[in-house]
Design an enzyme around this catalytic site. Structure first.
Site, PDB file in Angstrom:
ATOM      1  N   HIS A 312       0.848  -1.186   0.000  1.00 12.41           N
ATOM      2  CA  HIS A 312       0.000   0.000   0.000  1.00 12.41           C
ATOM      3  C   HIS A 312       0.880   1.230   0.000  1.00 12.41           C
ATOM      4  CE1 HIS A 312      -3.210   2.782   1.106  1.00 12.41           C
ATOM      5  NE2 HIS A 312      -4.038   1.835   0.721  1.00 12.41           N
ATOM      6  N   ASP A 369      -7.991  -5.400  -0.095  1.00  9.14           N
ATOM      7  CA  ASP A 369      -8.447  -6.270  -1.177  1.00  9.14           C
ATOM      8  C   ASP A 369      -8.046  -7.732  -1.005  1.00  9.14           C
ATOM      9  OD1 ASP A 369      -9.670  -4.212  -2.657  1.00  9.14           O
ATOM     10  OD2 ASP A 369      -7.722  -3.555  -3.394  1.00  9.14           O
TER      11      ASP A 369
HETATM   12  N1  CMC Z   1       4.091  -7.652  -4.764  1.00  7.32           N
HETATM   13  C1  CMC Z   1       5.429  -7.627  -4.949  1.00  7.32           C
HETATM   14  N2  CMC Z   1       6.175  -6.519  -4.790  1.00  7.32           N
HETATM   15  C2  CMC Z   1       5.588  -5.395  -4.442  1.00  7.32           C
HETATM   16  C3  CMC Z   1       4.178  -5.339  -4.228  1.00  7.32           C
HETATM   17  C4  CMC Z   1       3.437  -6.518  -4.391  1.00  7.32           C
HETATM   18  N3  CMC Z   1       2.117  -6.516  -4.209  1.00  7.32           N
HETATM   19  N4  CMC Z   1       3.833  -4.074  -3.899  1.00  7.32           N
HETATM   20  C5  CMC Z   1       4.960  -3.361  -3.894  1.00  7.32           C
HETATM   21  N5  CMC Z   1       6.037  -4.148  -4.216  1.00  7.32           N
HETATM   22  C6  CMC Z   1       7.438  -3.741  -4.263  1.00  7.32           C
HETATM   23  C7  CMC Z   1       7.773  -2.939  -5.495  1.00  7.32           C
HETATM   24  O1  CMC Z   1       8.191  -3.762  -6.567  1.00  7.32           O
HETATM   25  C8  CMC Z   1       8.851  -2.018  -4.991  1.00  7.32           C
HETATM   26  O2  CMC Z   1      10.036  -2.768  -4.908  1.00  7.32           O
HETATM   27  P1  CMC Z   1      11.479  -2.039  -5.153  1.00  7.32           P
HETATM   28  O3  CMC Z   1      11.599  -1.030  -4.059  1.00  7.32           O
HETATM   29  O4  CMC Z   1      12.475  -3.140  -5.091  1.00  7.32           O
HETATM   30  O5  CMC Z   1      11.400  -1.407  -6.520  1.00  7.32           O
HETATM   31  C9  CMC Z   1       8.424  -1.709  -3.560  1.00  7.32           C
HETATM   32  O6  CMC Z   1       7.661  -2.846  -3.163  1.00  7.32           O
HETATM   33  C10 CMC Z   1       7.581  -0.441  -3.420  1.00  7.32           C
HETATM   34  O7  CMC Z   1       6.488  -0.553  -4.309  1.00  7.32           O
HETATM   35  P2  CMC Z   1       5.890   0.648  -5.155  1.00  7.32           P
HETATM   36  O8  CMC Z   1       5.208   0.103  -6.346  1.00  7.32           O
HETATM   37  O9  CMC Z   1       6.930   1.697  -5.359  1.00  7.32           O
HETATM   38  O10 CMC Z   1       4.836   1.191  -4.092  1.00  7.32           O
HETATM   39  P3  CMC Z   1       3.639   2.167  -4.391  1.00  7.32           P
HETATM   40  O11 CMC Z   1       3.359   2.855  -3.124  1.00  7.32           O
HETATM   41  O12 CMC Z   1       3.919   2.998  -5.587  1.00  7.32           O
HETATM   42  O13 CMC Z   1       2.436   1.165  -4.793  1.00  7.32           O
HETATM   43  C11 CMC Z   1       0.656  -0.388  -4.609  1.00  7.32           C
HETATM   44  C12 CMC Z   1       1.471   0.718  -3.924  1.00  7.32           C
HETATM   45  C13 CMC Z   1      -0.589  -0.690  -3.801  1.00  7.32           C
HETATM   46  C14 CMC Z   1       0.225   0.080  -6.013  1.00  7.32           C
HETATM   47  C15 CMC Z   1       1.550  -1.654  -4.725  1.00  7.32           C
HETATM   48  O14 CMC Z   1       1.900  -2.122  -3.440  1.00  7.32           O
HETATM   49  C16 CMC Z   1       0.868  -2.783  -5.503  1.00  7.32           C
HETATM   50  O15 CMC Z   1       0.970  -2.814  -6.736  1.00  7.32           O
HETATM   51  N6  CMC Z   1       0.166  -3.742  -4.828  1.00  7.32           N
HETATM   52  C17 CMC Z   1      -0.578  -4.772  -5.505  1.00  7.32           C
HETATM   53  C18 CMC Z   1      -1.908  -4.216  -6.004  1.00  7.32           C
HETATM   54  C19 CMC Z   1      -2.891  -4.016  -4.878  1.00  7.32           C
HETATM   55  O16 CMC Z   1      -3.089  -4.883  -4.039  1.00  7.32           O
HETATM   56  N7  CMC Z   1      -3.563  -2.843  -4.884  1.00  7.32           N
HETATM   57  C20 CMC Z   1      -4.595  -2.517  -3.887  1.00  7.32           C
HETATM   58  C21 CMC Z   1      -4.194  -1.375  -3.017  1.00  7.32           C
HETATM   59  S1  CMC Z   1      -5.211  -1.224  -1.531  1.00  7.32           S
HETATM   60  C22 CMC Z   1      -6.818  -0.900  -2.049  1.00  7.32           C
HETATM   61  C23 CMC Z   1      -6.960   0.434  -2.648  1.00  7.32           C
HETATM   62  O17 CMC Z   1      -6.987   1.431  -1.920  1.00  7.32           O
HETATM   63  O18 CMC Z   1      -7.094   0.502  -3.831  1.00  7.32           O
END
Ligand code: CMC
Length: 428
Positions: A312, A369
């Protein structure tokens, strides 16, 4: 709560030969913001913050979230208490007015919403123009947008009462709109809403009844649905809510603003993750890969795979909504006397993740989720409707944030800057 002595009164920025003081803004829970609203005028520079991870776009009295400690409160009330004691319509009122309603206020609110549940008969014809296999999020977004053609009087320039009327109509009609997207996909007749039922019972009636048989909503299912809606009701400045505020900032009407919010929510990184989680669990169950193999893929940056329902932007701790839902999964399945092997797979994935260095280092925990789909499935909601139900829950949040934007004297049209990195002047 922090006192004035706990933090500096201004921030000093040294930029070239200039030194400027920037005011500090402090929230009621001690959150500190550096006010850069005059930065460009005074220095010629802008800030650079991709994804707005460090940017507060507004002040808001609606929802408080502390991602480090896993705290979520609507207008000061902890989500855990609201989940246990409240109802979705009471929450809608709380988000609109930041106070709990009295019994009379709640009854009047419920009656007002009941009065507006039907869709214009002409709008029903709209569905037949759309493919039956179309995703219900696309259909719902289109239909919500189309509402503004029926209620053209509802514009920002109108008095607050008119904005409120649009809000009531949207909360009242969305279950009808959502259920018709489902009924259309399976070729069943659209049901009229039943205003003698409670809000969530009416949703179940619209979704699952048909003109040939009597249908009595199951109170266990209605209660589980109410809980899901409460937990999704607001989450401060997330992607879809910021979208609703941004569209509203041009003084577009409420229906157009929420239509855009629905589209933003649909993406798999946001609300669309609830559908992706269940698809991921089903793929593991069907034996395409084991939980361990899947986790290896999720950690491999070249695979393009993520553990859906994990991570998140704001929570660096267990999402409190996921904690409530994990327990609710167990309760609902027990009460309904059913079993769902996907719950075991989800728990196995969580267990592996919480012990794995990759997830620990990055502070990735289950989000809302991760477990919600197991309850949606148990109560009979089709997989491609999961995100529509997220939208149904999020409506009071979107609407109250839109209303707050319009009340806030600091509100201006949202218009971020950029740093241009394209070619310099050249000639044709
Ligand atoms: N699985 C594997 N790796 C992950 C995941 C995941 N679900 N989420 C984040 N990471 C890794 C990412 O690859 C990055 O690694 P590195 O630092 O080595 O490059 C690090 O963790 C930080 O991730 P980010 O993408 O920079 O984080 P963000 O804050 O931009 O994204 C997020 C947040 C929710 C989009 C992301 O965690 C994600 O894609 N999660 C899966 C999709 C999901 O479950 N979304 C629902 C969010 S909660 C409900 C809502 O409010 O919508």
């Amino acid at each position: 709560m922090s006192s004035d002595a706990d933090h500096p009164q201004t921030a000093r920025l040294v930029f070239g030969d200039k030194e400027i003081e920037l005011p500090i803004i402090v929230g009621t829970e001690g959150e500190i913001g550096i006010d850069i609203s005059k930065l460009r005028a005074r220095t010629g520079a802008v800030t650079f913050d991709p994804g707005f991870a460090n940017t507060a776009a507004c002040k808001s009295e609606i929802t408080f979230l502390n991602g480090e400690e896993g705290i979520l409160r609507y207008a000061g009330y902890p989500i855990e208490e609201l989940a246990e004691k409240s109802t979705f319509l009471e929450i809608a009122w709380l988000l609109f007015y930041q106070e709990l309603p009295t019994k009379d206020q709640l009854r009047e609110f419920r009656d007002e919403i009941r009065y507006h549940t039907m869709l214009h008969e002409d709008l029903k014809r709209f569905y037949s123009a759309l493919p039956k296999a179309g995703h219900p999020m696309a259909i719902c977004a289109a239909t919500v947008g189309a509402l503004s053609t029926f209620y053209q009087d509802v514009k920002f320039d109108d008095p607050a009462e008119q904005r409120r009327a649009a809000a009531i109509r949207l909360i009242a009609k969305f279950p009808t709109i959502a259920s018709y997207s489902f009924k259309h996909s399976i070729g069943q007749p659209f049901m009229y809403p039943r205003n003698d039922l409670e809000y969530t019972e009416n949703i179940l009636h619209l979704m699952f009844s048909n003109p040939c048989e009597e249908y009595v909503p199951d109170p266990v299912v209605a209660k589980a649905l109410d809980l899901l809606l409460i937990l999704h009701a607001d989450h401060e400045q997330n992607c879809s809510t910021s979208t609703v505020r941004t569209v509203g900032s041009s003084h577009a009407n409420l229906f157009a603003s929420v239509q855009a919010g629905i589209s933003a929510l649909w993406g798999p990184l946001h609300g669309g993750a609830n559908q992706k989680v269940i698809e991921m669990l089903m793929a593991i169950k069907e034996g395409n890969r084991s939980a361990k193999e899947f986790m290896a893929l999720a950690k491999d940056k070249n695979s393009g795979v993520r553990l859906m329902g994990f991570g998140h932007r704001v929570y660096k701790n267990y999402d409190p909504r996921a904690r409530i839902l994990k327990k609710a999964c167990d309760d609902v399945l027990k009460k309904m006397g059913t079993d769902n092997p996907l719950l075991e797979i989800a728990m196995e994935l969580e267990e592996i993740a919480l012990r794995d260095e990759y997830f620990i280092e990055r502070k990735l925990y289950p989000n809302v989720d991760f477990y919600s789909g197991i309850i949606y499935q148990a109560i009979g909601i089709p997989v491609d409707m999961f995100t529509v139900f997220f939208a149904m829950g999020r409506l009071p949040g979107w609407i109250s944030q839109w209303l707050e934007f319009h009340r806030d004297p600091l509100s201006r049209i949202n218009r971020p800057r950029q740093i241009y990195t394209g070619p310099k002047l050249r000639h044709y």
